[in-house]
Scaffold this active site. Structure first.
Site, PDB file in Angstrom:
ATOM      1  N   ASP A  45     -30.819   9.574  29.733  1.00 51.21           N
ATOM      2  CA  ASP A  45     -29.838  10.133  30.556  1.00 51.21           C
ATOM      3  C   ASP A  45     -29.687  11.562  30.197  1.00 51.21           C
ATOM      4  OD1 ASP A  45     -29.955   7.562  31.585  1.00 51.21           O
ATOM      5  OD2 ASP A  45     -27.611   7.337  31.703  1.00 51.21           O
ATOM      6  N   HIS A  55     -27.521   6.641  40.914  1.00 50.26           N
ATOM      7  CA  HIS A  55     -26.644   5.652  41.622  1.00 50.26           C
ATOM      8  C   HIS A  55     -26.815   6.064  43.456  1.00 50.26           C
ATOM      9  CE1 HIS A  55     -24.757   4.610  38.194  1.00 50.26           C
ATOM     10  NE2 HIS A  55     -24.388   5.709  37.688  1.00 50.26           N
ATOM     11  N   HIS A  96     -21.395   4.717  45.150  1.00 52.88           N
ATOM     12  CA  HIS A  96     -21.426   3.569  44.256  1.00 52.88           C
ATOM     13  C   HIS A  96     -20.051   3.037  43.739  1.00 52.88           C
ATOM     14  CE1 HIS A  96     -22.818   2.053  39.866  1.00 52.88           C
ATOM     15  NE2 HIS A  96     -23.709   1.475  40.765  1.00 52.88           N
ATOM     16  N   LYS A 143     -31.752   3.262  36.549  1.00 52.95           N
ATOM     17  CA  LYS A 143     -30.664   2.481  36.421  1.00 52.95           C
ATOM     18  C   LYS A 143     -29.400   2.677  36.994  1.00 52.95           C
ATOM     19  CE  LYS A 143     -29.075   4.088  32.130  1.00 52.95           C
ATOM     20  NZ  LYS A 143     -27.814   4.981  32.530  1.00 52.95           N
ATOM     21  N   CYS A 192     -23.974   4.949  27.559  1.00 49.65           N
ATOM     22  CA  CYS A 192     -25.360   4.441  27.857  1.00 49.65           C
ATOM     23  C   CYS A 192     -26.195   4.167  26.603  1.00 49.65           C
ATOM     24  CB  CYS A 192     -26.027   5.388  28.920  1.00 49.65           C
ATOM     25  SG  CYS A 192     -25.205   5.012  30.683  1.00 49.65           S
TER      26      CYS A 192
HETATM   27  C1  VGL Z   1     -23.166   7.233  31.710  1.00 47.79           C
HETATM   28  C2  VGL Z   1     -21.025   7.083  32.435  1.00 47.79           C
HETATM   29  C3  VGL Z   1     -21.402   6.700  33.503  1.00 47.79           C
HETATM   30  C4  VGL Z   1     -24.035   7.621  30.429  1.00 47.79           C
HETATM   31  C5  VGL Z   1     -23.643   6.914  32.969  1.00 47.79           C
HETATM   32  O1  VGL Z   1     -25.279   7.840  30.701  1.00 47.79           O
HETATM   33  O2  VGL Z   1     -23.699   7.498  29.302  1.00 47.79           O
HETATM   34  N1  VGL Z   1     -21.653   7.368  31.324  1.00 47.79           N
HETATM   35  N2  VGL Z   1     -22.645   6.765  33.853  1.00 47.79           N
HETATM   36 ZN    ZN Z   2     -23.337   6.495  35.863  1.00 47.75          ZN
END
Ligand code: VGL
Ligand code: ZN
Length: 204
Positions: free
Chosen positions: A11, A51, A55, A108, A153
């Site tokens: 991410d 998302h 979401h 995801k 994540c």
């Molecule tokens: C994440 C919060 C919401 C992450 C993703 O990548 O850690 N954290 N969505």
């Molecule tokens: Zn997220």
């Protein structure tokens, strides 16, 4: 690196960088570290938080404040500012990430009613993303993790990698945390319990 090793880059997207919708403090510091690390791996896979608008993880969907939490059918859900909306600029990878040899992108969090911190299993803890099967078919045995955010994540992906039978190693200086409501301390304890190794990129 060993052909059975994989670097999983979690991410590294605009919304998690300074100025983004869910900015991780110093999130951009991971970019030069990952840029230096990635060429040393034959196998690199990126994950992308992805998302749909409205979401279930968005505080706005519930009329609640970001960083509060609610109970959903699958358990506790922290509520976030709207982030990484499919097709938005915030959902794009950091422009200077530059890993041309990355082999796959695992998206995801695309099911409207289920979040997915983990790159392997959605938050219902039942729905697989397909990543474990991909890695098994490719003969991967060790997953090195880096990216954002350490305490969501990255840690969930590391725990699930281990649970799926892979060796999981978190490259600490290539990660940054959100750290809300004790989440970073909890993540470190969970990694210790699961015997997930934490190393520095200089050790690779
Ligand atoms: C994440 C919060 C919401 C992450 C993703 O990548 O850690 N954290 N969505
Ligand atoms: Zn997220």
């Amino acid at each position: 690196m060993n052909p059975t090793d994989l670097l999983l880059v979690v991410d590294v997207q605009n919304d998690f960088l300074p100025g983004g919708a869910l900015a991780v403090p110093h999130g951009d510091d991971v970019i030069p570290v990952i840029r230096a690390l990635a060429p040393r791996f034959d196998n690199v896979i990126l994950t992308q938080d992805w998302h749909p608008p409205g979401h279930v993880s968005f505080a706005s969907h519930h009329g609640l404040t970001p960083f509060s939490a609610i109970e959903l059918p699958y358990g506790k859900q922290v509520l976030w500012p709207d982030h990484c909306v499919q097709g938005s600029r915030g959902a794009e990878f950091a422009a200077d990430l530059s890993i041309p040899h990355a082999q796959a992108v695992i998206r995801k969090g695309f099911h409207a009613h289920t979040d997915s911190y983990s790159a392997f299993l959605e938050a219902d803890r039942k729905t697989p993303t397909g990543l474990a099967g991909l890695l098994r078919e490719r003969g991967i045995s060790t997953v090195f993790l880096c990216g954002l955010a350490t305490d969501f994540c990255v840690v969930w992906s590391a725990l699930d990698a281990k649970a799926a039978g892979f060796e999981a190693i978190v490259v600490e200086d290539a990660c940054r945390a959100i750290d809300t409501d004790g989440s970073l301390a909890a993540a470190r304890a969970a990694m210790q319990d699961a015997k997930i190794r934490r190393i520095l990129s200089t050790a690779i």
